[in-house]
Design a protein around this motif. Sequence first.
Motif, PDB file in Angstrom:
ATOM      1  N   LEU A   1       0.825  -1.215   0.000  1.00 28.97           N
ATOM      2  CA  LEU A   1       0.000   0.000   0.000  1.00 28.97           C
ATOM      3  C   LEU A   1       0.858   1.263   0.000  1.00 28.97           C
ATOM      4  O   LEU A   1       0.544   2.236  -0.699  1.00 28.97           O
ATOM      5  CB  LEU A   1      -0.962  -0.009   1.189  1.00 28.97           C
ATOM      6  N   ILE A   2       1.941   1.242   0.759  1.00 28.45           N
ATOM      7  CA  ILE A   2       2.859   2.393   0.777  1.00 28.45           C
ATOM      8  C   ILE A   2       3.519   2.546  -0.588  1.00 28.45           C
ATOM      9  O   ILE A   2       3.607   3.650  -1.135  1.00 28.45           O
ATOM     10  CB  ILE A   2       3.920   2.231   1.893  1.00 28.45           C
ATOM     11  N   GLU A   3       3.977   1.435  -1.140  1.00 29.75           N
ATOM     12  CA  GLU A   3       4.631   1.480  -2.452  1.00 29.75           C
ATOM     13  C   GLU A   3       3.700   2.073  -3.508  1.00 29.75           C
ATOM     14  O   GLU A   3       4.102   2.945  -4.295  1.00 29.75           O
ATOM     15  CB  GLU A   3       5.076   0.082  -2.861  1.00 29.75           C
ATOM     16  N   ILE A   4       2.467   1.629  -3.540  1.00 29.32           N
ATOM     17  CA  ILE A   4       1.488   2.156  -4.499  1.00 29.32           C
ATOM     18  C   ILE A   4       1.224   3.637  -4.240  1.00 29.32           C
ATOM     19  O   ILE A   4       1.131   4.435  -5.177  1.00 29.32           O
ATOM     20  CB  ILE A   4       0.190   1.335  -4.447  1.00 29.32           C
ATOM     21  N   ALA A   5       1.140   4.018  -2.980  1.00 33.49           N
ATOM     22  CA  ALA A   5       0.820   5.408  -2.626  1.00 33.49           C
ATOM     23  C   ALA A   5       1.888   6.394  -3.089  1.00 33.49           C
ATOM     24  O   ALA A   5       1.569   7.538  -3.430  1.00 33.49           O
ATOM     25  CB  ALA A   5       0.608   5.536  -1.121  1.00 33.49           C
ATOM     26  N   VAL A   6       3.146   5.980  -3.111  1.00 36.18           N
ATOM     27  CA  VAL A   6       4.233   6.916  -3.437  1.00 36.18           C
ATOM     28  C   VAL A   6       4.836   6.695  -4.821  1.00 36.18           C
ATOM     29  O   VAL A   6       5.702   7.465  -5.238  1.00 36.18           O
ATOM     30  CB  VAL A   6       5.357   6.876  -2.370  1.00 36.18           C
ATOM     31  N   GLN A   7       4.388   5.694  -5.548  1.00 35.44           N
ATOM     32  CA  GLN A   7       5.099   5.291  -6.765  1.00 35.44           C
ATOM     33  C   GLN A   7       5.204   6.365  -7.842  1.00 35.44           C
ATOM     34  O   GLN A   7       6.153   6.373  -8.605  1.00 35.44           O
ATOM     35  CB  GLN A   7       4.517   4.007  -7.330  1.00 35.44           C
ATOM     36  N   HIS A   8       4.275   7.289  -7.937  1.00 37.64           N
ATOM     37  CA  HIS A   8       4.335   8.305  -8.994  1.00 37.64           C
ATOM     38  C   HIS A   8       4.700   9.687  -8.464  1.00 37.64           C
ATOM     39  O   HIS A   8       4.567  10.678  -9.193  1.00 37.64           O
ATOM     40  CB  HIS A   8       3.004   8.360  -9.743  1.00 37.64           C
ATOM     41  N   LEU A   9       5.145   9.751  -7.222  1.00 42.89           N
ATOM     42  CA  LEU A   9       5.504  11.051  -6.652  1.00 42.89           C
ATOM     43  C   LEU A   9       6.931  11.427  -7.048  1.00 42.89           C
ATOM     44  O   LEU A   9       7.826  10.583  -7.046  1.00 42.89           O
ATOM     45  CB  LEU A   9       5.364  11.029  -5.138  1.00 42.89           C
TER      46      LEU A   9
ATOM     47  N   PRO B   1       1.764  21.155   8.356  1.00 41.20           N
ATOM     48  CA  PRO B   1       2.726  22.154   8.836  1.00 41.20           C
ATOM     49  C   PRO B   1       3.473  21.626  10.062  1.00 41.20           C
ATOM     50  O   PRO B   1       2.861  21.142  11.018  1.00 41.20           O
ATOM     51  CB  PRO B   1       1.846  23.356   9.198  1.00 41.20           C
ATOM     52  N   GLY B   2       4.792  21.680  10.003  1.00 36.00           N
ATOM     53  CA  GLY B   2       5.615  21.190  11.104  1.00 36.00           C
ATOM     54  C   GLY B   2       5.770  19.682  11.134  1.00 36.00           C
ATOM     55  O   GLY B   2       6.412  19.143  12.032  1.00 36.00           O
ATOM     56  N   GLY B   3       5.193  18.988  10.168  1.00 38.43           N
ATOM     57  CA  GLY B   3       5.277  17.527  10.132  1.00 38.43           C
ATOM     58  C   GLY B   3       6.418  17.048   9.268  1.00 38.43           C
ATOM     59  O   GLY B   3       7.147  17.829   8.651  1.00 38.43           O
ATOM     60  N   TRP B   4       6.557  15.742   9.215  1.00 34.97           N
ATOM     61  CA  TRP B   4       7.594  15.128   8.394  1.00 34.97           C
ATOM     62  C   TRP B   4       7.225  15.207   6.924  1.00 34.97           C
ATOM     63  O   TRP B   4       6.046  15.275   6.560  1.00 34.97           O
ATOM     64  CB  TRP B   4       7.774  13.665   8.770  1.00 34.97           C
ATOM     65  N   THR B   5       8.255  15.117   6.078  1.00 27.75           N
ATOM     66  CA  THR B   5       8.011  15.004   4.647  1.00 27.75           C
ATOM     67  C   THR B   5       7.517  13.585   4.353  1.00 27.75           C
ATOM     68  O   THR B   5       7.673  12.667   5.179  1.00 27.75           O
ATOM     69  CB  THR B   5       9.287  15.258   3.835  1.00 27.75           C
ATOM     70  N   LEU B   6       6.959  13.405   3.166  1.00 30.16           N
ATOM     71  CA  LEU B   6       6.506  12.059   2.803  1.00 30.16           C
ATOM     72  C   LEU B   6       7.674  11.074   2.772  1.00 30.16           C
ATOM     73  O   LEU B   6       7.519   9.926   3.191  1.00 30.16           O
ATOM     74  CB  LEU B   6       5.772  12.082   1.461  1.00 30.16           C
ATOM     75  N   ALA B   7       8.833  11.525   2.306  1.00 30.68           N
ATOM     76  CA  ALA B   7      10.009  10.640   2.318  1.00 30.68           C
ATOM     77  C   ALA B   7      10.368  10.255   3.760  1.00 30.68           C
ATOM     78  O   ALA B   7      10.670   9.090   4.038  1.00 30.68           O
ATOM     79  CB  ALA B   7      11.189  11.314   1.621  1.00 30.68           C
TER      80      ALA B   7
ATOM     81  N   TRP C   1      -2.456  -0.126  13.297  1.00 31.90           N
ATOM     82  CA  TRP C   1      -2.914   1.266  13.312  1.00 31.90           C
ATOM     83  C   TRP C   1      -1.818   2.190  12.783  1.00 31.90           C
ATOM     84  O   TRP C   1      -2.083   3.083  11.962  1.00 31.90           O
ATOM     85  CB  TRP C   1      -3.304   1.681  14.739  1.00 31.90           C
ATOM     86  N   HIS C   2      -0.594   1.995  13.240  1.00 36.45           N
ATOM     87  CA  HIS C   2       0.530   2.864  12.875  1.00 36.45           C
ATOM     88  C   HIS C   2       0.725   2.910  11.362  1.00 36.45           C
ATOM     89  O   HIS C   2       0.925   3.989  10.789  1.00 36.45           O
ATOM     90  CB  HIS C   2       1.802   2.364  13.574  1.00 36.45           C
ATOM     91  N   GLY C   3       0.660   1.777  10.719  1.00 36.61           N
ATOM     92  CA  GLY C   3       0.799   1.746   9.271  1.00 36.61           C
ATOM     93  C   GLY C   3      -0.319   2.503   8.582  1.00 36.61           C
ATOM     94  O   GLY C   3      -0.085   3.311   7.666  1.00 36.61           O
ATOM     95  N   LYS C   4      -1.559   2.273   9.015  1.00 35.49           N
ATOM     96  CA  LYS C   4      -2.706   2.973   8.425  1.00 35.49           C
ATOM     97  C   LYS C   4      -2.627   4.480   8.686  1.00 35.49           C
ATOM     98  O   LYS C   4      -3.008   5.294   7.836  1.00 35.49           O
ATOM     99  CB  LYS C   4      -4.016   2.425   8.992  1.00 35.49           C
ATOM    100  N   HIS C   5      -2.159   4.841   9.860  1.00 38.20           N
ATOM    101  CA  HIS C   5      -1.986   6.240  10.265  1.00 38.20           C
ATOM    102  C   HIS C   5      -1.068   6.966   9.282  1.00 38.20           C
ATOM    103  O   HIS C   5      -1.416   8.028   8.756  1.00 38.20           O
ATOM    104  CB  HIS C   5      -1.422   6.226  11.702  1.00 38.20           C
ATOM    105  N   HIS C   6       0.093   6.373   8.997  1.00 29.20           N
ATOM    106  CA  HIS C   6       1.036   7.032   8.092  1.00 29.20           C
ATOM    107  C   HIS C   6       0.613   6.913   6.632  1.00 29.20           C
ATOM    108  O   HIS C   6       0.867   7.828   5.843  1.00 29.20           O
ATOM    109  CB  HIS C   6       2.450   6.514   8.322  1.00 29.20           C
ATOM    110  N   LEU C   7      -0.040   5.835   6.263  1.00 22.99           N
ATOM    111  CA  LEU C   7      -0.593   5.742   4.914  1.00 22.99           C
ATOM    112  C   LEU C   7      -1.613   6.864   4.699  1.00 22.99           C
ATOM    113  O   LEU C   7      -1.641   7.499   3.639  1.00 22.99           O
ATOM    114  CB  LEU C   7      -1.228   4.371   4.689  1.00 22.99           C
TER     115      LEU C   7
END
Length: 175
Positions: free
Chosen positions: A35-43, A54-60, A157-163
Amino acid sequence: MEALQYPIGRFEVLPHYSAAMVIGYIHDIRQLPTLIEIAVQHLDEFQLETPYRPGGWTLAQVVHHLADSHINAITRFKLALTEDNPVIKPYDQDAWVKLADVQYTPINVSITLLHALHMRWANLMDRLPDEAWDRTFVHPEQGRSFNLKTQAANYAWHGKHHLAHIMNLKASMNW
């Protein structure tokens, strides 16, 4: 800001986890790398360097964080399975995402790591006898023990949270 930081809500420990719930958590953990791979594959690089809030981490940084966090998670599982209520070592996740490996390593390396790690982790959990799920470790920052059922729920939960962080930013930016 709460909705941006916790798009699926905060994790809540339940008093009981059924066998069916645990099977679902294992499934979630098994599927997360894909799911993560699919979510970022074209970015592109610009998009990957965009903070999800704001103030959060980048997607990378989010992708690299998942690898770091879940390496710690499987280690905690194995400690709980092989020692009696061990005290685990916390780490400063905000400091870890600022290290050079996060800055200079392409995210596909962490995605590959997640695929391998989650396969081993799911294979381990699939084969745990029922009584093993009640094994515990102590988290010193929280000052209490957590059983492996709770940890499976937490990391699912953690995986879904970041996805959701990734997917929500993509939707809001129309990427």
